[in-house]
Design a protein around this motif. Structure first.
Motif, mmCIF file in Angstrom:
data_model
loop_
_atom_site.group_PDB
_atom_site.id
_atom_site.type_symbol
_atom_site.label_atom_id
_atom_site.label_comp_id
_atom_site.label_asym_id
_atom_site.label_seq_id
_atom_site.Cartn_x
_atom_site.Cartn_y
_atom_site.Cartn_z
ATOM 1 N N GLY A 51 -12.322 24.995 27.363
ATOM 2 C CA GLY A 51 -13.338 23.826 27.067
ATOM 3 C C GLY A 51 -14.294 24.264 26.408
ATOM 4 N N ILE A 52 -15.024 23.135 25.610
ATOM 5 C CA ILE A 52 -16.551 24.001 24.567
ATOM 6 C C ILE A 52 -17.899 23.365 25.270
ATOM 7 C CG2 ILE A 52 -17.021 22.815 22.483
ATOM 8 C CD1 ILE A 52 -14.066 23.356 21.720
ATOM 9 N N SER A 53 -18.377 24.730 25.101
ATOM 10 C CA SER A 53 -19.505 24.226 25.050
ATOM 11 C C SER A 53 -20.562 23.352 24.934
ATOM 12 C CB SER A 53 -20.419 25.652 25.134
ATOM 13 O OG SER A 53 -21.582 25.965 25.159
ATOM 14 N N TYR A 54 -21.248 22.510 25.895
ATOM 15 C CA TYR A 54 -21.965 21.837 25.376
ATOM 16 C C TYR A 54 -23.054 22.123 24.837
ATOM 17 C CZ TYR A 54 -20.162 19.077 29.263
ATOM 18 O OH TYR A 54 -19.288 18.335 29.955
ATOM 19 N N THR A 55 -23.399 23.206 25.152
ATOM 20 C CA THR A 55 -24.990 23.906 24.513
ATOM 21 C C THR A 55 -24.360 24.633 22.555
ATOM 22 O OG1 THR A 55 -24.876 25.496 25.816
ATOM 23 C CG2 THR A 55 -27.049 23.464 25.551
ATOM 24 N N TYR A 56 -23.602 25.264 22.627
ATOM 25 C CA TYR A 56 -23.317 26.169 22.299
ATOM 26 C C TYR A 56 -22.161 25.405 21.003
ATOM 27 C CZ TYR A 56 -25.724 30.605 23.358
ATOM 28 O OH TYR A 56 -27.019 31.817 23.705
ATOM 29 N N LEU A 98 -36.143 32.208 22.135
ATOM 30 C CA LEU A 98 -34.817 31.799 23.161
ATOM 31 C C LEU A 98 -33.720 31.573 21.794
ATOM 32 C CD1 LEU A 98 -36.633 27.925 24.005
ATOM 33 C CD2 LEU A 98 -36.015 30.049 25.383
ATOM 34 N N GLU A 99 -32.763 31.083 21.878
ATOM 35 C CA GLU A 99 -31.302 31.923 21.195
ATOM 36 C C GLU A 99 -31.509 30.261 20.692
ATOM 37 O OE1 GLU A 99 -28.181 32.595 22.852
ATOM 38 O OE2 GLU A 99 -26.716 32.829 21.143
ATOM 39 N N PRO A 100 -30.924 29.239 19.420
ATOM 40 C CA PRO A 100 -30.369 28.190 19.382
ATOM 41 C C PRO A 100 -29.576 27.897 20.005
ATOM 42 C CG PRO A 100 -30.530 29.606 17.626
ATOM 43 C CD PRO A 100 -30.701 29.871 18.233
ATOM 44 N N PRO A 101 -29.521 26.602 20.434
ATOM 45 C CA PRO A 101 -28.325 26.171 20.771
ATOM 46 C C PRO A 101 -26.909 26.397 19.713
ATOM 47 C CG PRO A 101 -29.615 24.724 21.008
ATOM 48 C CD PRO A 101 -30.515 25.402 20.769
ATOM 49 N N HIS A 102 -27.835 25.726 18.836
ATOM 50 C CA HIS A 102 -26.451 25.793 17.693
ATOM 51 C C HIS A 102 -27.578 25.366 15.913
ATOM 52 C CE1 HIS A 102 -27.699 21.465 17.135
ATOM 53 N NE2 HIS A 102 -28.124 21.378 18.862
ATOM 54 N N LEU A 103 -26.481 25.296 15.455
ATOM 55 C CA LEU A 103 -27.638 25.704 13.723
ATOM 56 C C LEU A 103 -27.687 24.375 13.368
ATOM 57 C CD1 LEU A 103 -26.972 29.791 12.965
ATOM 58 C CD2 LEU A 103 -28.688 28.755 14.323
ATOM 59 N N ASP A 104 -27.873 23.400 14.093
ATOM 60 C CA ASP A 104 -27.828 22.635 12.800
ATOM 61 C C ASP A 104 -29.303 22.126 13.420
ATOM 62 O OD1 ASP A 104 -27.616 19.867 11.695
ATOM 63 O OD2 ASP A 104 -26.207 19.252 12.502
ATOM 64 N N PRO A 105 -30.044 21.703 12.305
ATOM 65 C CA PRO A 105 -31.349 21.366 12.670
ATOM 66 C C PRO A 105 -31.463 19.212 12.788
ATOM 67 C CG PRO A 105 -31.432 21.886 10.578
ATOM 68 C CD PRO A 105 -29.987 22.384 11.329
ATOM 69 N N SER A 113 -36.788 23.773 19.346
ATOM 70 C CA SER A 113 -37.095 24.067 17.922
ATOM 71 C C SER A 113 -36.762 25.550 17.215
ATOM 72 C CB SER A 113 -38.612 25.476 18.328
ATOM 73 O OG SER A 113 -39.339 24.351 18.449
ATOM 74 N N ALA A 114 -35.900 26.543 18.527
ATOM 75 C CA ALA A 114 -35.454 27.621 17.728
ATOM 76 C C ALA A 114 -34.050 27.225 16.481
ATOM 77 C CB ALA A 114 -34.754 28.140 18.874
ATOM 78 N N TRP A 171 -22.465 35.158 13.964
ATOM 79 C CA TRP A 171 -23.593 34.375 15.414
ATOM 80 C C TRP A 171 -22.950 35.256 16.146
ATOM 81 C CZ3 TRP A 171 -24.930 29.131 16.931
ATOM 82 C CH2 TRP A 171 -25.802 29.006 17.781
ATOM 83 N N VAL A 172 -23.266 36.316 17.417
ATOM 84 C CA VAL A 172 -23.538 36.828 18.469
ATOM 85 C C VAL A 172 -23.915 36.632 19.309
ATOM 86 C CG1 VAL A 172 -22.693 38.983 19.646
ATOM 87 C CG2 VAL A 172 -22.812 38.993 17.420
ATOM 88 N N HIS A 173 -23.533 35.461 20.202
ATOM 89 C CA HIS A 173 -24.029 34.670 21.024
ATOM 90 C C HIS A 173 -24.588 35.360 22.050
ATOM 91 C CE1 HIS A 173 -22.917 30.786 20.151
ATOM 92 N NE2 HIS A 173 -21.354 31.720 18.978
ATOM 93 N N GLY A 174 -26.073 34.979 22.480
ATOM 94 C CA GLY A 174 -26.396 35.743 23.993
ATOM 95 C C GLY A 174 -27.424 37.008 22.492
#
Lengths: 315, 275, 491
Positions: free
Chosen positions: A78-83, C32-39, C45-46, C186-189
């Motif tokens: 699946g696809i992570s909701y947050t990332y 905080l790490e951003p959840p993704h990179l689309d503002p 805020s991240a 992007w290396v997650h985490g």
């Protein structure tokens, strides 16, 4: 033997499915809407609804469960909701921290515990035995996260030898990465090693008292030879079983120790995913962890059966 | 029997340490040097002194008082968690032993399933689900204790069920429940006692772990795990704060483990030989 | 001749070596790490702290002082009635994916944010827009339904940046903007890496590459900066370790300001918080200076209304309810609140709330209010407090800039309803004269301090630690951003 294996495999599969059902059910009751979390305080209800639809969160429960399981079966996590990236990638990145950590901890604990346990058994009742078992008794009582703090105080702050926290990743070479894992692995491995040492000692003493060892001694085998050639191999069954059981403790232990050392491993991913209600990641992780515990126990059972001469003969 | 108890150093040491812990916990209910929640903004992060034997934390609270109050909350959580586990696990195990067959299989497979979840992870999930707090921590740790008690009870009880007087009682038409209570449980009480002591120690560690990650007893009620967590933030300035609560956890667990070992030696002469 | 060439080559080599030694990369720490990179698709805020001004640009941009500056619109004019904005766009700009930027992109970007299926977290910013016309390729004419004093400022938010129609759908994982830096990996985490965009339309940034590294743990952050793994940590999470950095010449400590209005939000619809005497009493009971000292290691400025000292038109209202436990007790007694009354105080994860909550509980206890502390995750906070308003009180920092409008909304989680305030706010939004605007901002602040719907505590400080040789970092955070376009290393 094949029948036995098949039966065990079936049970393994059934347990996995039951585990996935439990996890899925539990997570549905969790308060908090992933869509609302992603959009924050300014979001309007229609925006949230739009995102829920996009994430597939508005589908019926049973359908969502089936979709998830079907995905798992085909390797699609699946696809992570947050990332918004495949969960498989996410887990893949983290496994590279947690797995080496767990392996290092098991290796450390075994490498220390078995010699100590055997030695203590051989010196049973003497000062060396008492001293080693005293230390082990205290070691068992030390929680791994506190040991982690003490190690940080000692080897990162007082003596600035090792990093206090963080993980540089494997791209920068194996040594910097391993350096970052030394203290966490010690924190995880030492208390487990203390338990293992005690069990090893008890098991060796037990086999030393058994008839075939006595017979071997009577036939003129030296004490040392009797110990290493007969007593220790036969004592391995409970020891291996325990190492298997410890795997589950270790996995749980990484959850907290990774927090102490802020390592980007599976344990921190679990926390983060729960906090952000990234349900799909939580589901996948828990099933993965439960699955690996089940699988490891399965392998351990097989190894124990193979190690046990009586069972080997029967097979 | 009594004589041999006095000859077991681990039993004595364990009983002594545990007694002190319980005494401190009870004392904290009526007296601590300072109120454990009282803040003193002027004396923050004070080193140990005559006024504050173990120093103060980042809010200026007295560390000794917090550790005393922490003993109380830690022991309470562990006690109730073990009670939950024993209260549900023992009847389940006894039932499984009495009714071999499908029910037995079901209970044991259920235990296998529970064991597949790493305990702390389960606890983290449960507390995250129900919200952090002492009650949920007790429940989470307790749930993981159920299969432990069920397995131990079943294993020990099956041996008793094979004995002749039990078979005779059954032949005389006594019900399974009655036999379990009258004949089986008293016979396995010792084994269960030892297990309960071990689980008590494990529960203290689990509670401290949950508190460390913020899912256990909630502020302002002090807890050892949370004290360690806060200490980590100030570890560069006040490293001692990271020592005392850990020592308290270690002592409590050590005491219970010694007590458990001692009890086991006392009750199981065959094992004593091995130790 | 040969010798000379050789000497030249050696010189070039040496120069090359010298240039390599002058550092041109930056590793910047974030909590905080951003959840993704689309503002344009999330509130965190991240996201902005990585992407704002670095990857994405809007028509306008907010500078380090909080002022509006031209960006992709090089100039603009506003019609006298305040309803028509004509933006003159920069020509020759290309997105990182090669798409040219023109007026159609403005239509696309704003249209996407306003659409019914939009997932823009600040959709209300676009609400005044009636339409966007393109008289020529590089002119965008935006017409409004009603005048909006903050329109140019709003279009400078991260939520209003220009996105490429070709790649907007994948901006979350592979952000594409017009900015001086483009996304590398992007290396997650762990980290996000950006590199210089050689085709940037404006002046080239000095840095060749920037890494944003995510370290949430205060002690880990301290260790990483001390070890030099992180060059700058603009919002440093361990104020308690700052003394150590102040004493060390290798580091520079910046104490800047943010828009973070930290408050005890009260549920005005619930008893006893519907009584203004209770709300005032809860404020009188708090010693803001001690609170800032104990919870934030002394970093932060007391506020007396929902407005920070650095914003235009600020009025100091911290003296409205000075620390006075006796008065607090008297007011509570007057309102019929018995000593020992318990109220629950929800605490989201940041230290200002968790640590602040413990201090506030201790202070309220002095006036007979027992605060039951309930730590919750953001997920539950958003659901239970923000969405369902099922709470007594909570500690929270509102980081949106100049957000006085939230007290004028029909439904907002404070449940504060004041027709007088709303009328005042309407007048303010429609005011065109700057002097009138400033006066109205003052009046709004005073009205809030008078009604005290929430207990206003302090403005969060931006405590930053950086390598002493770094130049050009933002010291203040007028909006969530780490604009590194002007950052360089001193020789």
């Amino acid at each position: 033997m094949t029948g036995f294996l098949l039966r065990r495999l079936l049970i393994l599969l059934a347990t996995l499915i039951a585990a996935s059902l439990v996890v899925f059910a539990v997570l549905q009751v969790l308060p908090g809407d992933p869509a609302a979390i992603m959009l924050g305080t300014g979001a309007r209800p229609d925006t949230v609804a739009a995102l829920r639809h996009r994430l597939g969160l508005d589908a019926p429960l049973a359908l969502r469960y089936l979709r998830w399981i079907a995905g798992l079966a085909t390797g699609d996590f699946g696809i992570s909701y947050t990332y918004s990236v495949p969960v498989r990638t996410l887990i893949g990145e983290r496994v590279l921290v947690s797995l080496p950590l767990a392996v290092l901890a098991i290796v450390l604990s075994t490498a220390i515990a078995i010699p100590v346990g055997v030695l203590a058994a051989a010196r049973r009742g003497r000062a060396a035995d008492a001293a080693m078992m005293g230390v082990a008794q205290v070691g068992v009582a030390i929680p791994n996260f506190w040991l982690g703090l003490l190690l940080i105080l000692l080897f990162a702050i007082r003596l600035p030898w090792l990093p206090a926290s963080g993980f540089p990743g494997w791209d920068g070479g194996a040594w910097p990465a391993l350096r970052a894992l030394i203290l966490p692995a010690l924190a995880l491995g030492l208390p487990q090693g203390a338990i293992l040492a005690r069990v090893t000692r008890a098991a060796v003493i037990e086999t030393l008292g058994e008839d075939f060892v006595r017979t071997a001694r009577a036939w003129g085998l030296s004490r040392r030879a009797a110990l290493w050639r007969h007593a220790v191999p036969n004592a391995l069954v409970p020891v291996v079983t325990l190492i298997g059981l410890q795997f589950s403790f270790l996995l749980a232990g990484t959850v907290i120790v990774e927090n102490v050392f802020t390592l980007p491993g599976l344990g921190r991913l679990v926390f983060q995913a729960i906090a952000q209600r990234d349900l799909i990641v939580v589901q996948d992780l828990v099933v993965l962890l439960a699955g690996s515990v089940i699988a490891v126990n399965f392998v351990v059972d097989l190894v124990a059966a193979w190690l046990d001469p009586r069972q080997r003969l029967a097979a | 029997m009594k004589g041999s108890a006095w000859r077991s150093p681990s039993l004595l040491a364990g009983a002594a340490i545990t007694a002190v812990m319980v005494a401190v916990a009870l004392l904290s209910l009526v007296w601590t040097p300072y109120r454990p929640t009282a803040m003193d903004f002027v004396h923050r992060l004070a080193p140990p002194s005559a006024v504050h034997p173990l120093g103060t934390d980042s809010f200026g609270r007295d560390v000794l008082s917090m550790i005393m109050a922490g003993a109380q909350s830690s022991l309470t959580v562990a006690l109730i968690a073990v009670a939950v586990g024993a209260g549900l696990g023992i009847p389940l195990g006894a039932l499984a032993a009495a009714r071999a067959g499908l029910l037995d299989d079901l209970v044991m497979r259920g235990c296998d399933l529970a064991f597949a979840f790493p305990a702390l992870l389960t606890a983290v999930m449960i507390t995250a689900l129900a919200g952090p707090g002492a009650g949920n921590a007790m429940l989470a740790i307790g749930i993981f204790n159920i299969p432990v008690f069920a397995r131990v009870t079943r294993g020990a009880a099956r041996g008793v069920w094979a004995r002749e007087y039990v078979l005779a009682a059954r032949a005389a038409g006594r019900g399974d429940a009655a036999i379990s209570v009258v004949h089986v449980l008293p016979n396995i009480a010792a084994v269960l006692m030892v297990q309960a002591t071990i689980q008590f120690a494990l529960a203290i560690v689990a509670d401290a772990g949950l508190s460390y990650v913020g899912l256990g007893v909630q502020p302002p009620q002090p807890s050892w795990g949370r004290m360690l967590n806060e200490a980590q933030t100030f570890i560069w300035r006040a490293p001692l704060l990271a020592i005392f609560p850990g020592l308290a956890i270690m002592l409590a667990v050590l005491g219970l483990n010694l007590l458990g070992d001692g009890l086991q030696d006392l009750l199981d002469p065959r094992l004593r030989r091995a130790r | 001749m040969k010798r000379m060439l050789l000497a030249l080559a050696a010189g070039a080599l040496l120069a090359g070596a010298g240039a390599a030694q002058a550092k041109d990369t930056l590793t910047l720490g974030m909590v905080l790490e951003p959840p993704h990179l689309d503002p344009t698709a999330g509130a965190a805020s991240a996201i902005r702290e990585v992407t704002y001004a670095n990857i994405y640009e809007g028509l306008t941009r907010i500078d380090r002082t909080g002022a509006v500056q031209p960006a992709l619109a090089e100039s603009w004019s506003v019609s006298p009635n305040g309803l028509t904005y004509s933006f003159k766009l920069v020509a020759g700009v290309k997105f990182h994916d090669g798409t040219p930027f023109d007026c159609s992109v403005v239509q696309f970007s704003y249209g996407r944010a306003m659409a019914p299926d939009s997932v823009n977290a600040q959709k209300q910013l676009f609400e005044p827009i009636a339409g966007i016309a393109c008289p020529d390729r590089f002119t965008a004419v935006v017409t409004l339904k009603r005048p909006s004093a903050l329109f140019l400022f709003d279009m400078g938010w991260g939520d209003a940046v220009m996105v490429s129609p070709k790649s907007a759908a994948t901006d979350k994982t592979n952000p594409v903007g017009t900015g001086p830096f483009r996304f590398r990996q992007w290396v997650h985490g762990d980290r996000v890496e950006l590199e210089r965009n050689p085709d940037y339309w404006g002046s080239q940034p000095k840095l060749k590459a920037v890494t944003f590294k995510f370290v949430s743990d205060p002690s880990a952050a301290t260790a990483a900066v001390l070890a030099g793994d992180i060059d700058a940590f603009p919002l440093f999470p361990a104020p308690e370790a700052i003394d150590q950095f102040r004493a060390d010449k290798r580091f520079a400590v910046h104490v800047g300001t943010t828009e973070g209005k930290t408050i005890v939000a009260l549920n005005n619809a619930r008893k006893p918080f519907d009584d203004i005497r209770v709300r005032r009493a809860l404020t009188y009971a708090i010693d803001r200076t001690q609170l800032i000292e104990a919870a934030q290691s002394g970093f932060g400025k007391p506020i007396g209304s929902h407005y920070v000292p650095t914003d235009p038109g600020y009025v100091d209202l911290t003296g409205t309810y000075p620390y006075d436990p006796a008065k607090a007790k008297a007011l509570l007694a007057e309102a019929g609140v018995k000593p020992g009354t318990e109220i629950t105080l929800m605490l989201p994860p940041p230290p200002y709330a968790r640590r602040g909550g413990e201090v506030i509980a201790a202070m309220w206890e002095q006036v007979g209010i027992r605060a039951k502390l309930v730590p919750i995750e953001w997920a539950q906070w958003l659901d239970q407090v923000f969405k369902r308003t099922d709470y007594d009180a909570t500690i929270i920092s509102h980081t949106e800039a100049r957000d006085l409008d939230i007290y004028a909304r029909d439904k907002y989680y404070f449940n504060y309803h004041s027709d007088a305030y709303r009328a005042l706010y309407q007048t303010y939004v429609q005011a065109v004269d700057p002097k009138a605007q400033t006066d109205l901002i003052g009046a709004l602040q005073k009205k809030l301090a008078e009604d005290e719907p929430n207990v206003f505590l302090f403005a969060l400080a931006a405590v930053g630690v950086a390598d002493a040789r770094l130049r050009g970092l933002w010291e203040n955070q007028p909006i969530p951003a780490n604009d590194v376009t002007g950052v360089s290393w001193a020789e």
